[in-house]
Design an enzyme around this catalytic site. Sequence first.
Site, PDB file in Angstrom:
ATOM      1  CE  LYS A  26      37.873  39.662  41.908  1.00 47.91           C
ATOM      2  NZ  LYS A  26      38.326  38.277  42.138  1.00 47.91           N
ATOM      3  CG  ASP A  81      36.555  39.858  47.021  1.00 50.94           C
ATOM      4  OD1 ASP A  81      35.627  40.218  47.791  1.00 50.94           O
ATOM      5  OD2 ASP A  81      37.725  39.749  47.416  1.00 50.94           O
TER       6      ASP A  81
END
Length: 218
Positions: free
Chosen positions: A127, A146
């Site tokens: 991420k 996310d």
Amino acid sequence: MDSRKKTEPQLRALEILSNLKRLYPEATCSLNYQTPVQLLVAVILSAQCTDERVNKVTPALFARFPDAKSLAFAEREELETLIRSTGFYRNKAKNIQGACQKILKDFQGEVPKTMGELLTLPGVARKTANVVLAHAYGIIEGVTVDTHVKRLSNRLGLTTNNDPVKIERDLMALLPQPDWETFSISIIYHGRAVCKARNPACFSCQLASLCPAANSNQ
């Protein structure tokens, strides 16, 4: 993705993407930063914390420690104090310093530009690496997953997985690479504004006709 042989899920994903682009044409990373290392730090701080809160913390943080060297050699207690309100501040301070120390030692003080190298930094998973590559360097290596992307991708029927790496893999198979980060950022905007974790506004959602979850609630 082969344009001649798109599957039904791919066609639906492209329609969702087209709508998101129309709804959020100015969508971009909402974290404030001036350099790649500042973006890296801001993304580390954003774990389990809102971007709004991070943006309140980073002005004082970056005024005091503007670069990798100053962060690497900062007094840990002072660093923790500056980032305390973002939560999990001890672990975040440890990762920030560890990442900056490795950047100095192994990458000549520059945030690396490859996924493999970024993943060697403490506190950095895909991420964080995807955000840094896309917004600091314009390199689209994957799909940033996310909590919003995870929630909406499942509701929209683009994945049945809960593991972020598997969700990313599923989305990469459905969407064209140049739009991977555009999709992530737009979905995040939509998750904040409309498709919230509790009480999603399906009645006013312009993706409702494409959303299995919305249709099941009708």
